[in-house]
Design an enzyme around this catalytic site. Structure first.
Site, PDB file in Angstrom:
ATOM      1  N   ALA A 235       2.498 -24.136  70.952  1.00 37.57           N
ATOM      2  CA  ALA A 235       3.630 -23.498  70.275  1.00 37.57           C
ATOM      3  C   ALA A 235       4.262 -22.401  71.122  1.00 37.57           C
ATOM      4  CB  ALA A 235       3.188 -22.937  68.914  1.00 37.57           C
ATOM      5  N   ARG A 242      11.206 -24.093  87.751  1.00 38.75           N
ATOM      6  CA  ARG A 242      12.008 -22.884  87.952  1.00 38.75           C
ATOM      7  C   ARG A 242      12.084 -22.029  86.687  1.00 38.75           C
ATOM      8  NH1 ARG A 242      13.757 -27.019  90.591  1.00 38.75           N
ATOM      9  NH2 ARG A 242      15.013 -27.780  88.846  1.00 38.75           N
ATOM     10  N   GLY A 264     -10.763 -29.833  72.309  1.00 33.44           N
ATOM     11  CA  GLY A 264     -10.493 -31.158  72.838  1.00 33.44           C
ATOM     12  C   GLY A 264      -9.259 -31.812  72.257  1.00 33.44           C
ATOM     13  N   HIS A 266      -6.308 -29.515  71.035  1.00 29.22           N
ATOM     14  CA  HIS A 266      -5.163 -28.627  71.260  1.00 29.22           C
ATOM     15  C   HIS A 266      -4.755 -28.534  72.728  1.00 29.22           C
ATOM     16  CE1 HIS A 266      -5.818 -27.289  67.118  1.00 29.22           C
ATOM     17  NE2 HIS A 266      -4.656 -26.675  67.184  1.00 29.22           N
ATOM     18  N   ASP A 289      -9.089 -20.602  65.592  1.00 32.73           N
ATOM     19  CA  ASP A 289      -7.919 -20.925  64.766  1.00 32.73           C
ATOM     20  C   ASP A 289      -8.373 -21.728  63.551  1.00 32.73           C
ATOM     21  OD1 ASP A 289      -5.245 -20.836  64.049  1.00 32.73           O
ATOM     22  OD2 ASP A 289      -4.662 -22.532  65.305  1.00 32.73           O
ATOM     23  N   GLY A 324      -3.830 -25.829  62.667  1.00 31.19           N
ATOM     24  CA  GLY A 324      -5.041 -25.071  62.878  1.00 31.19           C
ATOM     25  C   GLY A 324      -6.126 -25.992  63.404  1.00 31.19           C
TER      26      GLY A 324
END
Length: 403
Positions: A235, A242, A264, A266, A289, A324
């Site tokens: 997120a 560049r 494994g 996220h 999370d 989450g």
């Protein structure tokens, strides 16, 4: 006539392996008195200390199994829920106590209960019970993840409640500056510089997350007191040739701490290895999370009217958006060893000493040395055997700990 003081409360833990926050030692005998570590005796021989301890009449001895490791208790700065409950559903002391007890079964002895983007009333409700909740064992402060985020990077958060902060919003956030080591995740591009400086100088920790910030935005935010990045890679603006974005800015920064969800799902293992090589164990923090399913047999839960289901270790909404994580700290530690290709010692530092340092608590937490708080975890593989908070032991209840 005043009552006579009670004798000191002695605890002795004998372990074949002790990670003291820096190196693996053992065998050792860890001596705790009234919630603090008094001394770590190498060799594990109780004879030199028994005469002194026995004289107090208040003694508890724990002899850990040969394969157990004793380490500083885990510190998780991002915990949305656990044990079947979610902080956003009811920001109350009962909810927080339930969450803390659920995560303690997985080695977490310090945590920041996390309120994700919601109505102003939910933030007020949490602030109202904040001092009461700070008395719950393990609660070190609170984490406000939103609502001052960028809708373009909302993830599972509700864009309905996202907005740029005004004076009333800043006043609500400042209520948390007196509540332990509290943290605010925000999108810096949504803030005026003066607002960031006001929050940072109040004592709040500030973290970049759910943001489309440019490298310039990140640099300005760091200059204003922002000190970390929330669930790195997820997120946020990514690293392009560049346009370094938040990811590139974090990897190249010697100042920013970063939380990482090592489940494994996220973050790919290759990126986990890259971030460890860039940040090292002293700037990278393992976070869960965690949602309501951790420490619960629930296969689904409701998040602000949306059904979140558990599917092969992932938490997904109806559109397949990660919502989450179903992750405990003991699993995050072992996942880091396997996926980041780091040593167990490195993983334990990222689970305890580094978050303690980020929160400004590294003078009392994250190590097993004389004078530090006796917040400890004993584990064998992925199985947590026992935890201590301020020297108070709590056995893991395996009947309820299975996810």
């Amino acid at each position: 006539e005043s009552p006579s003081p009670s004798p000191p409360r002695h605890l002795l833990v004998k372990a074949h392996q002790v990670f003291d926050g820096e190196t693996m030692r053992g065998p050792c005998l860890v001596e705790m008195v009234d919630g603090l570590v008094r001394q770590v005796h190498d060799g594990g021989n109780m004879d030199p200390v028994m005469a002194t301890v026995m004289a107090t009449g208040r003694l508890l001895i724990t002899d850990l199994p040969p394969d157990a490791i004793l380490a500083p208790g885990f510190i998780d700065v991002q915990v949305n829920g656990g044990g079947g409950v979610l902080l956003n559903d009811e920001p109350s002391s009962d909810t927080i106590r339930h969450m803390a007890e659920a995560h303690r079964r997985y080695g977490t002895t310090g945590l920041l209960p996390t309120l994700i983007t919601d109505s102003p009333g939910k933030m007020v409700a949490l602030a109202d019970i904040g001092r009461e909740a700070m008395a719950i064992p393990g609660v070190l402060g609170f984490h406000l993840e939103g609502p001052f985020l960028n809708p373009a990077r909302k993830g599972i958060h509700s864009a309905t409640h996202m907005h740029r902060p005004g004076a009333d919003d800043i006043a609500r956030l400042l209520r948390f500056s007196a509540l332990g080591a509290s943290l605010v995740t925000l999108a810096p591009e949504q803030f005026e510089a003066a607002m960031l400086r006001q929050l940072a100088t109040s004592g709040l920790r500030l973290s970049i997350g759910h943001s489309d910030a440019t490298a310039t935005d990140v640099s300005l935010a760091v200059a204003c007191g922002v000190s970390s990045v929330t669930h790195l890679f997820n997120a946020m603006s990514q690293m392009l040739p560049r346009a370094p974005g938040i990811v590139g800015s974090t990897l190249s920064s010697d100042d920013l701490f970063a939380g990482i969800i090592c489940d494994g799902h996220h973050v790919d293992a290759a990126n986990l290895k890259v971030v460890f090589r860039a940040k090292g164990r002293d700037r990278l923090m393992l976070v869960t999370d965690a949602m309501a399913t951790v420490g619960s047999r629930k296969s689904h839960f409701m998040l602000q009217g949306r059904r979140i289901r558990r599917d092969a270790g992932r938490l997904l909404d109806e559109n397949g958006t990660l919502s989450g994580a179903h992750l405990s700290m003991i699993d995050a530690v072992h996942n880091a060893v396997e996926m980041m290709d780091v040593s167990l010692e490195d993983a334990l530092v990222m689970a305890s000493r580094t978050p303690a340092r980020f929160l400004g608590l590294d003078d009392s937490l994250g190590r097993i040395v004389s004078g530090y708080r006796a917040d400890l975890v004993a584990f064998s593989g992925r199985d947590v055997l026992q935890t201590w908070i301020d020297g108070n032991p709590a056995m893991r209840n395996s009947d309820h700990a299975k996810g």
